[in-house]
Design an enzyme around this catalytic site. Structure first.
Site: not given
Length: 670
Positions: A461-462, A465, A468
């Site tokens: 999940h991290e 990010h 991105h």
């Protein structure tokens, strides 16, 4: 005194020289940088004819010295705090809020922006420039640039006080987490990986033996496996009471004052409620849209959880324990049920989910999807547990990625991604410095770090990010990387979680820590088959928190947030054996700052899109389909906030999704 925060950084990739930075450097560097920033703002307001370059672009660059001083500070204050840094945070918060209000209240500066805005059609702006101009003006207006006199002064005071309260909330929570631990005299039921983590935590606390702390990566497996119901109750109640223990670290009055000031802020700006103000710029748009999605998911989740509760309570009674099922019982009996029904338990899984191998898996997936490569680099970092990589593609430097994975007393709880430097092109080809921070249990010396299934998902999940940020390809920092609508920012992170569950990824990287064997196909199938196990529980935990957050901000602020929390939970029929994932006094997403205030729903709003987005890969060649990967990078990961979030998603997928794929993915629909 030479101050490294004011010098040119002759370090690998211009990373902050953490080996030279001392706590005493921060205050003078920030003071000097604020002077520089104010001088830069004054230079913009020189009476010249406003242009995009001499106003918007110059404004974008004005804070560069300030960002240089603050980016290493915020990294250290969040992940390796101490008394000095906590004191500096208390000093800096109102100072920086006052500076921000000073800028947005600068009538000469806003007049220049307004001139550009009113004459924008004749400026021959690029698409990016037009977007940035709109966002800058909108930010000024929403920050009170149209207010004058007493109202403008009051808004500045409110924002300054809110910044102080957010800092206090965070530090109180950290203090409660840091101070509590429970010695474990009885290790009954605990598998080796929990015992080893408890011993490591005991060494960190100098406790003379194994302990359980309030770190999620330790307390959750303790609640799953400890045979001692009384110990589970004591640990669980301490965990959920963070911020509500009375005394100097109690957050309940802070929450009440925060909600009151947010409502006043919204009304000063012309909105009926803080929810109306906050959601105006998000994809959801209105409180009604948020509530509609949450309630669409709440009902099937609650039904599923209530059905599960009956089964778990029967197990409790069969164990000779007295009903009813309590919140500290749920994880324990759910783990036993999972072992019985799916022939699967956390102790069997964990040796296959080594931290280093899961990092490799996250890197490998990004290589197959986007061509990224990761090479370890030797550079001074803010803590010995951190490690760094040079991220390249086709030989070109793309980013520096820093991983800080282990829990410690100086680190706030949770997991997050931040950029010490964001991608932009205005000042040259500036590539980002991106950090992933997690709170995994640190193993004893010489032992491998083992993750739970949820830990592994958090790592992916991290890293979503981080992608991105690392793949961002825009000119202006205002729209770089994760500078997007709050209910869009979780799309890349939650979407990337799906690759952790791709069988061929697990077959390659889920390697047993002791034997070196790959995860057997049978175990892999059982693990993936149980992916939606207990989803009623986790969904109820989450949605209840999101509904409380929304309810806090929809109308008049509650005098007693705890009473309001209880009323909301009673109204929705919260199952008695489940509590909110984040009770109000420790709800850092909502009260540690404005980021997720009235925005905790964002994870679910984004999940509607991430379920649909991964389905697009499955429909078009599989999880590593190059065409879909290119579209994902082009329209989502590299685009930042260069266009409205809905426009970007439609360019990627063709249309906006509904919640069907989400409910199916959570096992809450046929």
């Amino acid at each position: 005194m030479t101050n490294p925060l004011r010098d040119t950084w002759d370090t690998p990739f211009e990373l902050p020289p953490f080996d030279l930075i001392k706590d005493e450097h921060f205050a003078p560097a920030v003071d000097a940088a604020l002077q520089d920033a104010r001088a830069a703002i004054a230079a913009i307001c020189d009476g010249s004819h406003p242009t995009f370059a001499n106003t918007i672009e110059a404004l974008s660059m004005a804070d560069t010295p300030l960002e240089k001083a603050l980016s290493p500070f915020f990294a250290m204050a969040g992940a390796d705090s101490n008394e000095v840094r906590e004191g500096l945070m208390r000093d800096f918060s109102p100072m920086l809020s006052a500076y921000s209000s000073e800028i947005t209240a600068n009538t000469e500066l806003f007049a220049r922006i307004e001139t550009l805005w009113q004459g924008r059609d004749a400026l021959d702006l690029t698409h990016e420039q037009a977007r940035v101009l709109m966002l800058v003006r909108r930010n000024f207006v929403r920050s009170g640039a149209l207010l004058t006199g007493a109202e403008a002064d009051r808004l500045a005071d409110v924002k300054q006080r809110l910044s102080v309260l957010g800092t206090q909330f965070t530090q109180n929570l950290l203090a409660d987490e840091r101070s509590w631990f429970m010695p474990l005299d009885d290790l009954s039921g605990l598998p080796d990986f929990v015992i080893n983590a408890a011993k490591s935590a005991g060494e960190d606390k100098d406790a003379g033996g194994p302990v359980v702390t309030l770190s999620r990566s330790l307390i959750v497996p303790f609640l799953q496996f400890s045979d001692r119901r009384d110990s589970r109750e004591k640990a669980y109640e301490a965990w959920t009471a963070r911020g509500a223990n009375g005394g100097e670290t109690d957050n309940r009055a802070i929450a009440a004052e925060t909600l009151k000031l947010r409502q006043e802020r919204a009304q000063l700006l012309g909105y009926d409620t803080f929810a109306d103000y906050k959601l105006e710029t998000e994809m959801a748009g209105t409180p009604d849209a948020v509530r509609a999605l949450l309630m669409q998911v709440w009902e099937p989740a609650k039904t599923s959880a209530e059905t599960d509760a009956k089964v778990l309570e029967a197990m409790l009674v069969a164990d000779g324990q007295s009903a009813p099922l309590q919140p500290w019982d749920w994880r324990y009996y759910s783990e036993k049920r999972r072992a019985a029904e799916h022939d699967l338990n956390e102790a069997e899984l964990k040796p296959y989910l080594q931290l280093d191998r899961m990092i490799d898996a996250a890197f490998a997936c990004s290589n197959r999807l986007f061509g990224l490569q990761f090479t370890p680099i030797d550079a001074p970092l803010y803590h010995e547990d951190c490690r760094a990589w040079d991220v390249t593609r086709d030989g070109k430097h793309m980013a520096v990625f820093i991983g800080d994975y282990f829990a410690r007393g100086s680190k706030r709880s949770g997991a997050w991604c931040s950029a010490m430097r964001s991608q932009q092109k205005l000042a040259g080809d500036i590539r980002p410095h991106v950090i992933n921070v997690c709170n995994f249990a640190k193993p004893s010396a010489g032992q491998p770090a083992l993750l739970s299934y949820d830990d592994a998902r958090t790592l992916f999940h991290e890293f979503g990010h981080a992608l991105h940020q690392m793949l961002s390809d825009v000119t202006y920092e205002q729209i770089s990387g994760t500078s997007v609508a709050r209910d869009f920012v979780e799309l890349p992170s939650q979407l990337y979680e799906h690759w952790m569950e791709v069988p061929e990824v697990l077959e390659e990287f889920a390697i047993h820590a002791e034997t070196g064997d790959a995860m057997p196909r049978d175990l892999l199938d059982r693990m993936l088959g149980a992916a939606t196990y207990d989803m009623g529980f986790s969904t109820v935990e989450y949605v209840a928190s999101a509904l409380v957050d929304l309810g806090f901000h929809e109308g008049a602020p509650p005098a007693d947030p705890m009473q309001k929390q209880a009323e909301i939970l009673e109204d929705i029929g919260m199952p008695s054996a489940i509590r909110m994932r984040h009770a109000t006094p420790n709800f850092a997403h909502v009260f540690a700052g404005d980021g997720y205030s009235c925005g905790y729903y964002s994870y679910m709003w984004s999940e509607v899109m991430d379920a649909d987005a991964f389905q697009a890969f499955e429909e078009n060649g599989g999880p590593f389909d190059p065409t879909m990967a290119k579209k994902l990078e082009t329209f989502i990961l590299s685009a930042g906030g260069s266009e409205d979030a809905a426009v970007l998603y439609k360019k990627f997928r063709g249309s906006m999704p509904d919640a069907t794929a989400l409910l199916k993915g959570r096992g809450l629909a046929a």
